[in-house]
Design a protein around this motif. Structure first.
Motif, PDB file in Angstrom:
ATOM      1  N   LEU A  71       0.846  -1.193   0.000  1.00 18.88           N
ATOM      2  CA  LEU A  71       0.000   0.000   0.000  1.00 18.88           C
ATOM      3  C   LEU A  71       0.886   1.249   0.000  1.00 18.88           C
ATOM      4  CD1 LEU A  71      -2.827   1.290   0.185  1.00 18.88           C
ATOM      5  CD2 LEU A  71      -2.674   1.074   2.684  1.00 18.88           C
ATOM      6  N   PHE A  72       1.967   1.201   0.767  1.00 23.51           N
ATOM      7  CA  PHE A  72       2.930   2.312   0.764  1.00 23.51           C
ATOM      8  C   PHE A  72       3.384   2.603  -0.663  1.00 23.51           C
ATOM      9  CE2 PHE A  72       7.069   4.229   0.766  1.00 23.51           C
ATOM     10  CZ  PHE A  72       7.054   5.123   1.824  1.00 23.51           C
ATOM     11  N   ASP A  73       3.816   1.540  -1.362  1.00 23.25           N
ATOM     12  CA  ASP A  73       4.327   1.723  -2.728  1.00 23.25           C
ATOM     13  C   ASP A  73       3.262   2.291  -3.657  1.00 23.25           C
ATOM     14  OD1 ASP A  73       6.743   0.754  -1.884  1.00 23.25           O
ATOM     15  OD2 ASP A  73       6.509  -1.242  -2.780  1.00 23.25           O
ATOM     16  N   SER A  74       2.017   1.849  -3.473  1.00 25.44           N
ATOM     17  CA  SER A  74       0.977   2.319  -4.399  1.00 25.44           C
ATOM     18  C   SER A  74       0.551   3.758  -4.104  1.00 25.44           C
ATOM     19  CB  SER A  74      -0.229   1.366  -4.399  1.00 25.44           C
ATOM     20  OG  SER A  74      -0.889   1.443  -3.165  1.00 25.44           O
ATOM     21  N   LEU A  75       0.713   4.206  -2.853  1.00 30.43           N
ATOM     22  CA  LEU A  75       0.350   5.593  -2.511  1.00 30.43           C
ATOM     23  C   LEU A  75       1.474   6.589  -2.798  1.00 30.43           C
ATOM     24  CD1 LEU A  75      -1.476   5.010   0.910  1.00 30.43           C
ATOM     25  CD2 LEU A  75      -2.543   5.719  -1.253  1.00 30.43           C
ATOM     26  N   LEU A  76       2.687   6.086  -2.881  1.00 36.64           N
ATOM     27  CA  LEU A  76       3.851   6.967  -2.996  1.00 36.64           C
ATOM     28  C   LEU A  76       3.764   8.000  -4.133  1.00 36.64           C
ATOM     29  CD1 LEU A  76       6.611   7.658  -1.779  1.00 36.64           C
ATOM     30  CD2 LEU A  76       7.600   5.779  -3.130  1.00 36.64           C
ATOM     31  N   PRO A  77       3.219   7.631  -5.310  1.00 31.38           N
ATOM     32  CA  PRO A  77       3.128   8.649  -6.374  1.00 31.38           C
ATOM     33  C   PRO A  77       2.228   9.828  -6.018  1.00 31.38           C
ATOM     34  CG  PRO A  77       2.808   6.437  -7.263  1.00 31.38           C
ATOM     35  CD  PRO A  77       2.786   6.311  -5.770  1.00 31.38           C
ATOM     36  N   LYS A  78       1.376   9.683  -4.981  1.00 35.53           N
ATOM     37  CA  LYS A  78       0.423  10.738  -4.637  1.00 35.53           C
ATOM     38  C   LYS A  78       0.992  11.822  -3.741  1.00 35.53           C
ATOM     39  CE  LYS A  78      -3.891   8.122  -4.790  1.00 35.53           C
ATOM     40  NZ  LYS A  78      -5.158   7.956  -4.060  1.00 35.53           N
ATOM     41  N   THR A  79       2.200  11.620  -3.213  1.00 37.00           N
ATOM     42  CA  THR A  79       2.720  12.616  -2.276  1.00 37.00           C
ATOM     43  C   THR A  79       4.209  12.884  -2.492  1.00 37.00           C
ATOM     44  OG1 THR A  79       3.066  13.154   0.072  1.00 37.00           O
ATOM     45  CG2 THR A  79       3.058  10.827  -0.499  1.00 37.00           C
ATOM     46  N   ARG A  80       4.635  14.108  -2.111  1.00 33.57           N
ATOM     47  CA  ARG A  80       6.059  14.469  -2.210  1.00 33.57           C
ATOM     48  C   ARG A  80       6.773  14.290  -0.881  1.00 33.57           C
ATOM     49  NH1 ARG A  80       5.784  20.447  -3.871  1.00 33.57           N
ATOM     50  NH2 ARG A  80       8.057  20.303  -3.863  1.00 33.57           N
ATOM     51  N   TYR A  81       6.036  13.755   0.123  1.00 37.38           N
ATOM     52  CA  TYR A  81       6.604  13.696   1.476  1.00 37.38           C
ATOM     53  C   TYR A  81       6.461  12.292   2.059  1.00 37.38           C
ATOM     54  CZ  TYR A  81       5.536  18.465   0.432  1.00 37.38           C
ATOM     55  OH  TYR A  81       5.429  19.662  -0.219  1.00 37.38           O
ATOM     56  N   VAL A  82       7.520  11.835   2.695  1.00 34.45           N
ATOM     57  CA  VAL A  82       7.506  10.529   3.338  1.00 34.45           C
ATOM     58  C   VAL A  82       7.849  10.708   4.818  1.00 34.45           C
ATOM     59  CG1 VAL A  82       8.855   8.386   3.498  1.00 34.45           C
ATOM     60  CG2 VAL A  82       7.910   9.112   1.292  1.00 34.45           C
ATOM     61  N   GLY A  83       7.111  10.048   5.704  1.00 34.54           N
ATOM     62  CA  GLY A  83       7.400  10.086   7.138  1.00 34.54           C
ATOM     63  C   GLY A  83       6.142   9.742   7.927  1.00 34.54           C
ATOM     64  N   GLU A  84       6.215   9.178   9.028  1.00 36.89           N
ATOM     65  CA  GLU A  84       7.430   8.952   9.748  1.00 36.89           C
ATOM     66  C   GLU A  84       7.968   7.558   9.425  1.00 36.89           C
ATOM     67  OE1 GLU A  84       6.927   9.750  13.910  1.00 36.89           O
ATOM     68  OE2 GLU A  84       8.973   9.188  14.403  1.00 36.89           O
ATOM     69  N   VAL A  85       9.229   7.517   9.026  1.00 42.36           N
ATOM     70  CA  VAL A  85       9.893   6.246   8.745  1.00 42.36           C
ATOM     71  C   VAL A  85      11.242   6.258   9.468  1.00 42.36           C
ATOM     72  CG1 VAL A  85       8.772   5.973   6.480  1.00 42.36           C
ATOM     73  CG2 VAL A  85      10.984   7.147   6.628  1.00 42.36           C
TER      74      VAL A  85
END
Ligand code: MN
Length: 243
Positions: A71-85
């Motif tokens: 799900l993380f991978d599929s949502l990633l194109p929708k945002t320019r920000y990642v966290g909290e990781v």
């Protein structure tokens, strides 16, 4: 005002927190702890362009939520920000260390493949492994180490590999924390609260509590509030341009 690491979705009254951020014109990086939380947390800030929602998978939850990595991978194109990781080396989590490292490495590879992101990173008791993972995945974008608690030598290494830092009121309460902040490059420091996890007088910090950090930075940088605000605004612009 800038709160670069806040868990808006985890307050008892998230709509009220959003309302006050809008009123006070605060820029917020609204971080999430699970991929499943991302859509709902984004929706909280729908009418609030200054609140940006980051896609996360918290290291304390990696062993329970690793199945959400797709799900993380599929949502990633929708945002320019990642966290909290990130990674957490606390004794209570030692049993799940391998899973944490696998999840974090997967995330960094995905982010690199997606062209890089601004990333808000947790590194409690795990600064060296976090820096090693970032070095292995140098194309993952711009890492912002949140609530950094490493040594001076680790700080220097983090700076050398391009890390930024977000600093909160809790960090500035100790002499050691203030010494670390003083050693950070002025143009790579931003403010955060880590509310509602971080507290003051047993109450969850609110995004507007970054004001306190501005005061502390003015003392550490030997300048005044308005100069600090200007520097922070300029740094935020630069950070967002780099992503
Ligand atoms: Mn946090």
């Amino acid at each position: 005002m800038i709160d670069l690491h806040c868990h808006i979705d985890l307050y008892a009254n998230p709509y009220e927190v959003v309302r006050r951020c809008r009123e006070d014109n605060i820029y917020v990086l609204s971080v999430t702890t699970t991929p499943k939380a991302w859509e709902g947390t984004s929706a909280l800030a729908r009418d609030c362009p200054r609140i940006r929602t980051a896609l996360g998978l918290h290291p304390e939850l990696a062993h329970e939520r690793f199945r959400e990595i797709e799900l993380f991978d599929s949502l990633l194109p929708k945002t320019r920000y990642v966290g909290e990781v990130g990674l957490d080396g606390s004794p209570a989590l030692h049993l799940h260390w391998k899973t944490q490292v696998e999840v974090f490495d997967h995330i960094l590879r995905s982010v690199a493949a997606a062209g890089g992101r601004v990333m808000s990173i947790h590194s409690r008791r795990a600064v060296v492994p976090v820096l090693n993972a970032l070095s292995r995945n140098a194309d993952a974008g711009v890492p912002v180490l949140h609530w950094f608690t490493g040594t001076k030598a680790q700080l220097e290494r983090a700076v050398a590999i391009g890390c930024w830092f977000s600093v909160g009121p809790a960090m500035l309460r100790s002499q050691r924390g203030r010494a670390l902040v003083a050693a950070m490059p002025v143009d790579r420091v931003l403010t955060e609260t880590d509310g509602p996890f971080a507290t003051k007088n047993e109450l969850p910090l609110q995004p507007a509590d970054v004001r306190e950090v501005v005061g502390e930075l003015a003392a550490i940088w030997n300048t005044d509030h308005s100069e600090v605000e200007e520097r922070l605004t300029e740094s935020l612009r630069r950070l967002l341009r780099s992503s």
